[in-house]
Write a protein that holds these residues in place. Structure first.
Motif, PDB file in Angstrom:
ATOM      1  N   TYR A 162     162.954 -21.711  31.553  1.00  0.00           N
ATOM      2  CA  TYR A 162     161.730 -22.620  31.347  1.00  0.00           C
ATOM      3  C   TYR A 162     160.703 -21.473  30.504  1.00  0.00           C
ATOM      4  O   TYR A 162     159.460 -21.949  30.610  1.00  0.00           O
ATOM      5  N   ARG A 175     158.811 -24.064  28.317  1.00  0.00           N
ATOM      6  CA  ARG A 175     158.213 -25.189  29.108  1.00  0.00           C
ATOM      7  C   ARG A 175     157.397 -24.708  30.039  1.00  0.00           C
ATOM      8  O   ARG A 175     157.337 -24.603  31.274  1.00  0.00           O
ATOM      9  N   SER A 226     155.455 -26.742  32.607  1.00  0.00           N
ATOM     10  CA  SER A 226     156.239 -27.706  33.773  1.00  0.00           C
ATOM     11  C   SER A 226     156.186 -26.953  35.170  1.00  0.00           C
ATOM     12  O   SER A 226     155.733 -25.955  35.277  1.00  0.00           O
ATOM     13  N   GLY A 259     158.924 -25.996  36.646  1.00  0.00           N
ATOM     14  CA  GLY A 259     159.702 -24.731  36.387  1.00  0.00           C
ATOM     15  C   GLY A 259     158.865 -23.409  35.668  1.00  0.00           C
ATOM     16  O   GLY A 259     158.980 -22.360  36.195  1.00  0.00           O
TER      17      GLY A 259
END
Length: 869
Positions: free
Chosen positions: A553, A556, A559, A561
């Motif tokens: 992750y 990201r 997100s 995660g």
């Protein structure tokens, strides 16, 4: 050509530099090998540069595996350095030197006995009174008849160097607390393993019989002829320059390694604190300088010695080896007067000359020194070299002439040395970590050699150890290196059947039935050993878990995660604070963290020794605890430390993300190996205290981890990933999956990590283990404060309602937060109670670095006296 052939050929080349002629330990003036090397010709001349590079790497790994270190003055703890090419001496050459060393030890012993007894050397003018009485090594409180010892020196050391014509000269005498025997034996162990063919071909005198003789001599030195004499090794502590040497000696001889706080004087005798009783001590092998050995009569405020020790010595209830005040013969100003002292006390000519020395307290000598300041080295009689320009030196000498000597530097002999190259020496910083593991790339070059020899009073005569510890000062491109390297010294036998150390007909060491003792200070170190090993393991598991999330992750950050990764990072920061707070709820901070800074943060937690609670700091503290009890741990412990350090060294050279997982995993394996070492220990109080430390630290780590990760609610997906990360970092994923078929919720995780007695990672299980370990301690009665606090804590944890803990109050679980905060606080209070009951009472010891000036408590192994030309 091979390396030794190249070395020989290079020496045969004509030289244009004006350097004085040096004796070479390998090659004679005619270009042929010295007699000692000729029996080794077939094997030695086959060694290539590649062979020596491999051997050099094996040596450094072997030394690291055994945890061999040396705290060089001004540089801190460093790996011990050993050259792969031994220094070889033949039997004929050693025989003459052996006789001279035995005579010198006998003379030094007689000098010390006279200066603290009849003082005929002073009365008859053989030694100038200002030279002796002005030396800090002269301990006046021992200069009385009640303290008289006919043989105050049981073990002496003499530092030697060769002149250009190959004659040995004394550079310095060591009688205060001679160090280096352990390093000499360690060098032999390593070299015999990595160069087996050459070692078997040479078959030099083994060193082990000398250690047997030393043990026997110490036991026989006990006053009053006790049935089971107790001998201890008195150390300044694990921060001493030669801490390894002291611990090695204690372990090899089978005697307890103690510090000043472990001993006490009662009724005029010395006793060792063992739990709640005292055991009589008869002999103290001293590695603390005399001035620091008794805060009552010598240096006030010293925590390194024993209050009242001087009085116990005067009463004859304890034998101190070497005697208090023996350091007076380390005075370099005595060197020119020793030939006269030999005639006066022994009626013999002194066989071994010293480096030319002039004591400035004599007017004629002072004029000589002042007129030759450009070519002589100026030294204090109780210190090292004195720097400064001519005018500054002149002013110092003229102000206090009796405190200074001038010495003629010797063009010391040289020996082939496998160099590491100038860039590998004194690199500092990361270079210190990497040096023990980086591949060698140097060549064989000449280095200046000094020799430390050892002589023991065994029976009624002095016996030099057939062998020594050599130190070589490496030089690269004509420049002297910042550090030196040791060499193993091989003394060949005249005949293969000759007994090692000439001790075949000596009696074996007397059997003693003195029971093994575990000291309160030792329990302290072992308790924190257990805490730090658990802390290092838990932090490594959390790093590996966070890194796995980062691999998924890191690109990201916003997100679910990415949010779970931020939670894992917050947990790492809570357990390993970086020194400044980080707001993880700040989007800019999160974006920066998930960029280039991410791997740098992983490296910091693993490698930064200043990161509180980080892996590097925990391992360093763990190693310091182990160093304090080195005589009680097996060699496997040091191999485990070496495995961790090798992995850290690899990670320090790489910024690739995958190396975090690989190196972190190997570091975890090394820490787990330490756990295996502990599992094989005797089930004595020390083992129980390690277990107590581990159990208590596990409670703290689980409570702090849960408080950082589970108290807040962040959404179903994020919470699920966070809970899985918590299970992963506590090694409970498989158990939870088997019980709950992969369905993760807060209540099931808390049930498993707090209340499940079958889960060894749970708080309840750790408290139960802690209860068993404390109950096994001799000071425990079932009703001590620590046991009461433990019972109360256990009852509170076992009675907690998980349903109440998971209840939400907004976005938080306030009951869980309050419970975990109380759990951390009560566990810390329990730790204080354990320490108060089982460990030494009173104020804690001062920092060794604050107490001990350079040189106190040990002497430099890297010889300065005599110079290098």
């Amino acid at each position: 050509m091979t390396v030794l052939s190249d070395y020989t050929a290079a020496l045969a080349q004509p030289r244009l530099d004006p350097a004085p002629t040096r004796y070479d330990e390998l090659v004679g003036a005619d270009g042929a090998l010295r007699p000692a090397w000729r029996p080794l010709l077939d094997v030695a001349l086959r060694l290539t540069a590649g062979d020596l590079a491999r051997v050099d790497t094996d040596i450094r790994h072997a030394l690291a595996d055994d945890g061999v270190t040396y705290a060089a003055p001004g540089r801190g703890v460093e790996p011990w350095r050993l050259d792969p090419v031994p220094l070889v001496l033949d039997a004929d050459e050693w025989t003459g030197l052996e006789v001279a060393l035995a005579q010198r030890a006998e003379l030094l012993d007689a000098v010390v006995a006279d200066l603290y007894g009849p003082r005929t050397l002073l009365r008859d003018g053989v030694l100038p009174a200002p030279l002796v009485l002005g030396h800090s090594g002269y301990v006046r409180v021992m200069a009385r008849a009640s303290a008289a010892d006919p043989h105050p020196l049981l073990l002496t050391a003499t530092d030697l160097g060769r002149t250009g014509d190959g004659e040995w000269r004394v550079l310095a005498d060591r009688a205060q607390a001679p160090s280096g025997l352990g390093y000499a034996m360690q060098n032999r162990r390593v070299i015999s393993r990595v160069l087996p063919e050459l070692y078997r071909q040479a078959s030099p005198h083994r060193l082990a019989p000398f250690f047997h003789a030393l043990r026997s001599s110490l036991l026989q030195a006990a006053p009053g002829d006790p049935a089971s004499p107790r001998v201890v090794v008195l150390s300044p502590g694990p921060h001493s320059e030669t801490a390894f040497d002291q611990a090695f000696l204690a372990s090899t001889l089978g005697f307890p390694l103690v510090q000043g706080g472990d001993l006490v004087v009662r009724d005029g005798a010395v006793w060792m604190r063992v739990f709640e009783h005292l055991e009589r001590v008869h002999v103290i092998l001293r590695r603390v300088d005399a001035a620091w050995s008794d805060p009552l009569e010598l240096r006030a405020g010293s925590r390194l010695g024993v209050a009242g020790l001087s009085e116990a010595v005067r009463r004859g209830t304890v034998r101190v080896v070497n005697g208090l005040g023996a350091g007076v013969v380390e005075n370099p100003g005595l060197l020119p007067y020793l030939p006269a002292a030999a005639q006066h006390l022994l009626g013999e000519d002194l066989r071994l000359d010293s480096v030319p020395t002039w004591w400035c307290g004599d007017e004629a000598n002072r004029r000589t020194v002042l007129g030759r300041l450009d070519e002589l080295e100026v030294r204090r009689i109780d210190g090292g070299r004195v720097g400064g320009g001519r005018d500054a030196l002149r002013k110092r000498i003229e102000a206090e002439p009796h405190l200074y000597v001038g010495q003629q530097p010797l063009p010391l002999s040289q020996a082939p040395t496998f160099g590491r190259g100038p860039g590998a020496v004194g690199a500092g910083g990361a270079g210190d970590l990497l040096e023990a593991y980086a591949p060698a790339s140097g060549a064989v070059t000449p280095g200046s050699v000094t020799l430390r020899t050892f002589t023991l009073l065994h029976g009624s005569s002095y016996r030099p150890m057939v062998g020594a510890l050599a130190t070589v000062r490496e030089r690269h491109d004509g420049l002297q290196a910042a550090r030196s390297v040791s060499k193993d010294v091989w003394v060949l036998k005249r005949d293969a059947a000759d007994p090692d150390q000439h001790l075949a007909h000596q009696l074996q060491p007397a059997y003693t039935d003195a029971s093994a003792a575990v000291l309160p200070r030792t329990l302290d170190d072992l308790y924190w050993f257990g805490r730090y090993v658990e802390r290092a393991e838990d932090t490594l598991r959390l790093v590996l878990t966070a890194h796995a999330l980062a691999e998924d992750y890191r690109t990201r950050p916003f997100s679910s995660g990415g949010a779970s990764l931020a939670v894992a990072w917050k947990a790492l920061h809570d357990l390993c604070p970086p020194g400044r707070p980080v707001r993880f709820d700040d989007p800019a901070v999160r974006e920066e963290l998930f960029g280039d800074r991410l791997d740098a943060e992983f490296h910091a937690v693993l490698l930064d020794s200043d990161r509180a609670g980080g892996v590097a700091q925990s391992v360093a503290a763990l190693r310091a605890c182990a160093q304090g009890v080195r005589d009680q741990l097996s060699a496997d412990a040091w191999r485990a430390f070496a495995s961790v350090e090798r992995s850290a060294a690899v990670l320090a050279t790489s910024r690739h993300s995958h190396q975090v997982e690989e190196a972190g995993g190997r570091m975890l394996n090394g820490v787990l190996a330490l756990t295996g070492v502990v599992a094989n220990m005797m089930r004595d109080p020390g083992w129980h205290m390690i277990g107590a430390g581990r159990s208590l630290e596990r409670v703290l780590q689980v409570a702090r981890l849960l408080r950082s990760t589970v108290v807040e609610r962040r959404g179903l997906d994020t919470d699920r990933r966070v809970l899985n990360a918590v299970l992963g970092s506590t090694e409970s994923v498989v158990t939870h999956r088997r019980r709950h078929r992969g369905y993760v919720k807060v209540g099931s995780v808390l049930e498993l990590l707090l209340l499940d007695p079958a889960n060894p990672r749970s708080v309840v299980s750790a408290l139960a283990d802690l209860r068993g370990h404390l109950a096994a301690m001799p000071a425990s009665t079932g009703s001590t404060r620590s046991e009461r606090l433990l019972d109360e804590l256990g009852e509170r944890v076992e009675s907690v309602d998980v349903r109440a803990l998971v209840a939400l109050g907004g976005a938080r679980r306030p009951h869980l937060d309050h419970f975990l905060a109380d759990l951390v606080a009560e566990t810390a209070r329990l730790s204080d109670a354990i320490e108060a009951l089982h460990f030494p009472a009173g104020p804690g010891p001062r920092s060794f670095a604050q107490l001990l000036p350079r040189g106190a408590g040990s002497d430099d192994l890297l010889v300065e006296a005599g110079g290098d030309g």
